[in-house]
Design a protein around this motif. Structure first.
Motif, PDB file in Angstrom:
ATOM      1  N   GLU A  85       0.832  -1.206   0.000  1.00 47.03           N
ATOM      2  CA  GLU A  85       0.000   0.000   0.000  1.00 47.03           C
ATOM      3  C   GLU A  85       0.868   1.258   0.000  1.00 47.03           C
ATOM      4  N   TYR A  86       1.935   1.225   0.791  1.00 41.86           N
ATOM      5  CA  TYR A  86       2.865   2.352   0.850  1.00 41.86           C
ATOM      6  C   TYR A  86       3.468   2.622  -0.524  1.00 41.86           C
ATOM      7  N   ALA A  87       3.947   1.568  -1.182  1.00 45.49           N
ATOM      8  CA  ALA A  87       4.614   1.731  -2.472  1.00 45.49           C
ATOM      9  C   ALA A  87       3.637   2.153  -3.568  1.00 45.49           C
ATOM     10  N   GLU A  88       2.363   1.807  -3.410  1.00 49.43           N
ATOM     11  CA  GLU A  88       1.367   2.152  -4.417  1.00 49.43           C
ATOM     12  C   GLU A  88       0.742   3.523  -4.187  1.00 49.43           C
ATOM     13  N   GLY A  89       1.202   4.229  -3.139  1.00 49.98           N
ATOM     14  CA  GLY A  89       0.690   5.569  -2.891  1.00 49.98           C
ATOM     15  C   GLY A  89      -0.634   5.616  -2.166  1.00 49.98           C
ATOM     16  N   LEU A  90      -1.039   4.494  -1.546  1.00 55.01           N
ATOM     17  CA  LEU A  90      -2.298   4.440  -0.811  1.00 55.01           C
ATOM     18  C   LEU A  90      -2.098   4.937   0.621  1.00 55.01           C
ATOM     19  N   ASP A  91      -3.201   5.025   1.366  1.00 49.76           N
ATOM     20  CA  ASP A  91      -3.142   5.588   2.713  1.00 49.76           C
ATOM     21  C   ASP A  91      -3.167   4.537   3.818  1.00 49.76           C
ATOM     22  N   ASP A  92      -3.602   3.301   3.521  1.00 53.13           N
ATOM     23  CA  ASP A  92      -3.851   2.322   4.574  1.00 53.13           C
ATOM     24  C   ASP A  92      -2.636   1.434   4.850  1.00 53.13           C
ATOM     25  N   TRP A  93      -1.569   2.075   5.338  1.00 54.89           N
ATOM     26  CA  TRP A  93      -0.371   1.395   5.817  1.00 54.89           C
ATOM     27  C   TRP A  93      -0.041   1.973   7.191  1.00 54.89           C
ATOM     28  N   ALA A  94       0.843   1.298   7.923  1.00 49.94           N
ATOM     29  CA  ALA A  94       0.998   1.661   9.338  1.00 49.94           C
ATOM     30  C   ALA A  94       2.424   1.432   9.822  1.00 49.94           C
ATOM     31  N   VAL A  95       2.687   1.985  10.998  1.00 47.77           N
ATOM     32  CA  VAL A  95       3.913   1.711  11.752  1.00 47.77           C
ATOM     33  C   VAL A  95       3.494   1.113  13.086  1.00 47.77           C
ATOM     34  N   HIS A  96       4.076  -0.032  13.456  1.00 45.94           N
ATOM     35  CA  HIS A  96       3.720  -0.726  14.696  1.00 45.94           C
ATOM     36  C   HIS A  96       4.889  -0.679  15.685  1.00 45.94           C
ATOM     37  N   ILE A  97       4.638  -0.145  16.870  1.00 48.09           N
ATOM     38  CA  ILE A  97       5.616  -0.164  17.952  1.00 48.09           C
ATOM     39  C   ILE A  97       4.918  -0.775  19.169  1.00 48.09           C
ATOM     40  N   GLY A  98       5.225  -2.017  19.477  1.00 50.72           N
ATOM     41  CA  GLY A  98       4.565  -2.694  20.586  1.00 50.72           C
ATOM     42  C   GLY A  98       5.564  -3.205  21.603  1.00 50.72           C
ATOM     43  N   LEU A  99       5.168  -3.209  22.856  1.00 50.31           N
ATOM     44  CA  LEU A  99       5.994  -3.761  23.930  1.00 50.31           C
ATOM     45  C   LEU A  99       5.257  -4.943  24.547  1.00 50.31           C
ATOM     46  N   TRP A 188       4.982  -9.290  14.884  1.00 53.55           N
ATOM     47  CA  TRP A 188       5.108  -7.862  14.586  1.00 53.55           C
ATOM     48  C   TRP A 188       3.892  -7.334  13.831  1.00 53.55           C
ATOM     49  N   ASP A 189       3.124  -8.225  13.203  1.00 57.08           N
ATOM     50  CA  ASP A 189       1.917  -7.786  12.508  1.00 57.08           C
ATOM     51  C   ASP A 189       0.798  -7.410  13.466  1.00 57.08           C
ATOM     52  N   ASN A 190       0.764  -8.025  14.641  1.00 54.60           N
ATOM     53  CA  ASN A 190      -0.420  -7.819  15.478  1.00 54.60           C
ATOM     54  C   ASN A 190      -0.162  -7.453  16.934  1.00 54.60           C
ATOM     55  N   CYS A 191       1.087  -7.423  17.403  1.00 51.60           N
ATOM     56  CA  CYS A 191       1.329  -7.090  18.809  1.00 51.60           C
ATOM     57  C   CYS A 191       0.859  -5.669  19.133  1.00 51.60           C
ATOM     58  N   SER A 205      -7.954 -11.541  20.682  1.00 52.19           N
ATOM     59  CA  SER A 205      -7.570 -12.915  21.024  1.00 52.19           C
ATOM     60  C   SER A 205      -7.159 -13.655  19.768  1.00 52.19           C
ATOM     61  N   ARG A 206      -6.698 -14.899  19.944  1.00 47.75           N
ATOM     62  CA  ARG A 206      -6.606 -15.830  18.829  1.00 47.75           C
ATOM     63  C   ARG A 206      -8.024 -16.159  18.370  1.00 47.75           C
ATOM     64  N   ILE A 207      -8.173 -16.763  17.204  1.00 47.68           N
ATOM     65  CA  ILE A 207      -9.528 -16.993  16.702  1.00 47.68           C
ATOM     66  C   ILE A 207     -10.217 -18.172  17.388  1.00 47.68           C
ATOM     67  N   ASP A 208      -9.499 -18.909  18.237  1.00 48.44           N
ATOM     68  CA  ASP A 208     -10.160 -19.910  19.073  1.00 48.44           C
ATOM     69  C   ASP A 208     -10.506 -19.350  20.446  1.00 48.44           C
ATOM     70  N   GLY A 209     -10.283 -18.053  20.629  1.00 52.74           N
ATOM     71  CA  GLY A 209     -10.591 -17.403  21.888  1.00 52.74           C
ATOM     72  C   GLY A 209      -9.467 -17.403  22.897  1.00 52.74           C
ATOM     73  N   SER A 210      -8.371 -18.082  22.606  1.00 55.49           N
ATOM     74  CA  SER A 210      -7.256 -18.143  23.549  1.00 55.49           C
ATOM     75  C   SER A 210      -6.469 -16.833  23.537  1.00 55.49           C
ATOM     76  N   PRO A 211      -5.725 -16.559  24.630  1.00 56.71           N
ATOM     77  CA  PRO A 211      -5.000 -15.285  24.716  1.00 56.71           C
ATOM     78  C   PRO A 211      -3.886 -15.173  23.681  1.00 56.71           C
ATOM     79  N   LEU A 212      -3.572 -13.954  23.340  1.00 54.46           N
ATOM     80  CA  LEU A 212      -2.435 -13.672  22.469  1.00 54.46           C
ATOM     81  C   LEU A 212      -1.159 -13.703  23.305  1.00 54.46           C
ATOM     82  N   VAL A 213      -0.180 -14.489  22.880  1.00 54.65           N
ATOM     83  CA  VAL A 213       1.081 -14.633  23.603  1.00 54.65           C
ATOM     84  C   VAL A 213       2.217 -14.241  22.666  1.00 54.65           C
ATOM     85  N   TYR A 214       3.108 -13.380  23.175  1.00 57.13           N
ATOM     86  CA  TYR A 214       4.190 -12.850  22.351  1.00 57.13           C
ATOM     87  C   TYR A 214       5.555 -13.215  22.929  1.00 57.13           C
TER      88      TYR A 214
END
Length: 243
Positions: A85-99, A188-191, A205-214
């Protein structure tokens, strides 16, 4: 700065850099995406190491130091989520900084630079009415089968969108109600999106309802559900039936 303030500051600065790189016209297409990834990654690594020298960093664009697996505090970052999306000049791209703290999403920021927006965990809860039918954001180019099946089961309206961060923040700010993904994501896609969503009062959550673990040895984390809390049971039951 607090961890959330640091995440916001770094995400904002990386976004400004990415906009400048795209505006200078030196590169296009894949070369533009590669340059943006590399330069934003270096900025993020430098800023986080200067501010939190004892912390570990897991980045999509850096060699993985597996010593992080024994650490309590690990920054999990995607310098440019939505390179296409970034390279194509679109707006729906992001920067992710998660701890991640003890393996759970903690403080984070997600910047949508082309929209001049930065969402962070210190923003606090956000409450929006759920529309009828509910709105589900899906990939513009490769919507997973499970999202289509669940969308049909609950009567959701599907909204095509680009990067993971852009889709998750659409739920955070009330432009959508559900983001369901299955296949092909890493920590890095979802934290950062998950941390911001949880802080905003959403279900994540995960799609089975379980917690997200990083901060797992293998950073593959392929599926994710972010949605309004009042829709979580309905969506999880529809996922279970579809699987």
């Amino acid at each position: 700065m607090t961890d959330a303030e640091l995440a916001r500051s770094v995400a904002d600065e990386a976004g400004i850099l990415l906009l400048a790189i795209r505006a200078d016209g030196r590169d296009t297409g894949k070369a533009l995406g590669a340059r943006g990834d590399a330069e934003a990654n270096q900025l993020i690594i430098d800023r986080l190491r200067a501010a939190r020298p004892a912390d570990f960093i897991l980045s999509e664009e850096s060699v993985d130091d597996r010593a992080r697996c024994a650490a309590r505090r690990v920054w999990i970052v995607d310098p440019l989520d939505g390179t296409r999306e970034y390279a194509e000049g679109l707006d729906d791209w992001a920067v992710h900084i998660g701890l991640a703290l003890d393996g759970r999403p903690h403080a984070a920021a997600v910047a949508l630079p082309a929209l001049a927006q930065v969402y962070a965990t210190d923003d606090g809860p956000r409450f929006h009415p759920v529309l009828s039918p509910p709105r589900m954001v899906v990939s513009r180019t490769r919507a997973p089968d499970i999202a289509r099946l669940v969308g049909e089961a609950i009567g959701a309206r599907l909204i095509p969108m680009g990067s993971a961060g852009a889709k998750a923040m659409a739920v955070v700010d009330g432009r959508a109600d559900i983001y369901l993904h299955d296949g092909g994501q890493y920590e890095w896609d979802n934290c950062a999106p998950a941390a911001v969503a949880i802080a905003a009062g959403l279900h994540a959550s995960r799609i089975d309802g379980s917690p997200l673990v990083y901060n797992c040895e293998d950073p593959l984390l392929p599926d994710l559900l972010i949605c309004r809390e009042e829709l979580a049971d309905t969506v999880l039951k529809a996922i279970a039936a579809a699987r």
